[in-house]
Design an enzyme around this catalytic site. Structure first.
Site, PDB file in Angstrom:
ATOM      1  N   ASN A  19      18.143  63.304 -25.066  1.00 50.07           N
ATOM      2  CA  ASN A  19      16.875  63.825 -25.576  1.00 50.07           C
ATOM      3  C   ASN A  19      16.456  62.887 -26.696  1.00 50.07           C
ATOM      4  OD1 ASN A  19      14.752  65.208 -26.698  1.00 50.07           O
ATOM      5  ND2 ASN A  19      16.021  66.790 -27.668  1.00 50.07           N
ATOM      6  N   LYS A  21      13.889  62.940 -28.390  1.00 48.76           N
ATOM      7  CA  LYS A  21      13.031  63.594 -29.390  1.00 48.76           C
ATOM      8  C   LYS A  21      11.814  62.686 -29.635  1.00 48.76           C
ATOM      9  CE  LYS A  21      17.089  65.648 -31.450  1.00 48.76           C
ATOM     10  NZ  LYS A  21      17.479  66.720 -32.327  1.00 48.76           N
ATOM     11  N   HIS A 105      13.845  73.972 -26.443  1.00 51.13           N
ATOM     12  CA  HIS A 105      14.704  73.294 -27.424  1.00 51.13           C
ATOM     13  C   HIS A 105      14.517  73.994 -28.778  1.00 51.13           C
ATOM     14  CE1 HIS A 105      16.245  70.258 -30.165  1.00 51.13           C
ATOM     15  NE2 HIS A 105      16.901  69.758 -29.138  1.00 51.13           N
ATOM     16  N   GLU A 107      14.088  72.994 -31.627  1.00 49.94           N
ATOM     17  CA  GLU A 107      13.007  72.473 -32.480  1.00 49.94           C
ATOM     18  C   GLU A 107      11.657  73.020 -32.030  1.00 49.94           C
ATOM     19  OE1 GLU A 107      14.127  68.348 -32.077  1.00 49.94           O
ATOM     20  OE2 GLU A 107      15.955  68.781 -33.202  1.00 49.94           O
ATOM     21  N   GLU A 176      23.074  74.991 -27.404  1.00 52.02           N
ATOM     22  CA  GLU A 176      22.952  74.089 -28.538  1.00 52.02           C
ATOM     23  C   GLU A 176      22.908  74.910 -29.824  1.00 52.02           C
ATOM     24  OE1 GLU A 176      21.116  70.090 -27.362  1.00 52.02           O
ATOM     25  OE2 GLU A 176      19.475  71.449 -27.767  1.00 52.02           O
ATOM     26  N   GLY A 182      21.845  67.516 -34.876  1.00 54.05           N
ATOM     27  CA  GLY A 182      21.432  66.485 -35.826  1.00 54.05           C
ATOM     28  C   GLY A 182      22.126  66.588 -37.169  1.00 54.05           C
ATOM     29  N   SER A 218      25.272  67.227 -31.929  1.00 56.73           N
ATOM     30  CA  SER A 218      26.070  66.138 -32.513  1.00 56.73           C
ATOM     31  C   SER A 218      27.183  65.656 -31.582  1.00 56.73           C
ATOM     32  CB  SER A 218      26.638  66.561 -33.877  1.00 56.73           C
ATOM     33  OG  SER A 218      25.584  66.832 -34.779  1.00 56.73           O
TER      34      SER A 218
HETATM   35  C1  PEP Z   1      19.355  67.662 -29.273  1.00 52.79           C
HETATM   36  O1  PEP Z   1      18.348  67.162 -29.715  1.00 52.79           O
HETATM   37  O2  PEP Z   1      19.273  68.387 -28.272  1.00 52.79           O
HETATM   38  C2  PEP Z   1      20.643  67.386 -29.901  1.00 52.79           C
HETATM   39  C3  PEP Z   1      21.715  67.981 -29.447  1.00 52.79           C
HETATM   40  O3  PEP Z   1      20.649  66.490 -30.950  1.00 52.79           O
HETATM   41  P1  PEP Z   1      21.922  65.772 -31.627  1.00 52.79           P
HETATM   42  O4  PEP Z   1      22.792  65.283 -30.499  1.00 52.79           O
HETATM   43  O5  PEP Z   1      21.344  64.664 -32.436  1.00 52.79           O
HETATM   44  O6  PEP Z   1      22.625  66.800 -32.458  1.00 52.79           O
END
Ligand code: PEP
Length: 254
Positions: A19, A21, A105, A107, A176, A182, A218
């Site tokens: 992803n 982003k 997601h 976000e 998630e 992040g 992460s």
């Molecule tokens: C994500 O954006 O879905 C995500 C898991 O980000 P990160 O791997 O940076 O934590």
């Protein structure tokens, strides 16, 4: 073993999806995609995909077509067409040969007020357009600390599961935990497995135990193998680490 996306009984094939982003530019994407294309054959039996920002889908398509890597977008409209300024329909994503689209997601839920029902509606819109929605769920740090993880996941999934076994059998889920996205803080493999097992139980109750459930938060090459060793973790949704070809491919190879 279980029912696969196509409804056929069999093992769940691992899926590692990037992803991006709101990152990238034409030159940087070209280098990243060339690196992925060059290295994907060495990752073994793992499906690899990237979800780019809308404006780069044509570039992603032109560089990845004919490769083993599939692609998709990070959001879509619930509407098929019409006066919805700024929105992008599933059919438009289909025009760029997208296979996947993220829905819900964290976000989008946190910054754009997406509700559980809207996320389910987006999943349905994606299926109607021939795309595979990757529906994201996860609890915040406060919810986790209050011991409410299972309740939050069940609430987020309820309208999605209400789409019925036929629809749910075609989607991918991603757990998630918001506190791990992040932040550099990953759920331990046991912590993640516990939640994935709960999700698997909900899927089994619906008759679709073979739906793939990815972990996100992460994920890096250094922690991917221990997460993937868990029986109910079928791959990863990767943010930051998907922006570096070598690191992303190492996750897929883990
Ligand atoms: C994500 O954006 O879905 C995500 C898991 O980000 P990160 O791997 O940076 O934590």
């Amino acid at each position: 073993m279980g029912v696969s996306e196509s409804g056929v009984s069999g093992p769940r094939r691992r899926l590692v999806m990037g992803n991006w982003k709101m990152h990238g530019n034409l030159a940087g994407n070209a280098a990243l995609l060339a690196g992925l294309r060059a290295g994907v054959d060495s990752v073994g039996n793992c499906e690899v995909a990237v979800c780019s920002p809308f404006p780069y889908l044509a570039q992603v398509q032109s560089i990845l077509q004919g490769s083993a890597i599939s692609w998709g977008a990070q959001d879509l409209s619930v509407h098929a067409q019409g006066a919805y300024t700024g929105e992008v329909s599933g059919a438009m994503l289909g025009d760029f040969a997208c296979r996947w689209v993220l829905a819900g997601h964290s976000e989008r839920r946190a910054l754009h007020g997406e509700t559980d029902q809207l996320v389910a509606d987006k999943a349905a819109a994606a299926l109607a357009a021939g795309l595979v929605p990757v529906v994201c769920v996860g609890e915040t740090l406060d919810e986790q600390e209050a011991g409410r993880t299972d309740e939050v996941i069940a609430r987020q999934l309820a309208p999605v599961l209400a789409l019925g076994a036929q629809a749910v059998g075609q989607i991918v889920l991603a757990y998630e935990p918001v506190w791990a996205i992040g932040t550099g803080r990953t759920a331990t493999p046991d912590q993640a497995q516990e939640v994935h097992a709960g999700i698997r139980a909900l899927l089994s109750a619906l008759g679709v135990p073979g739906v793939r459930v990815l972990y996100g938060g992460s994920v890096k090459a250094a922690n991917a193998a221990s997460l993937f060793a868990m029986p109910d973790i079928d791959g990863a949704l990767v943010g930051g680490a998907s922006l570096v070809a070598e690191e992303f491919l190492r996750i897929a190879a883990a």
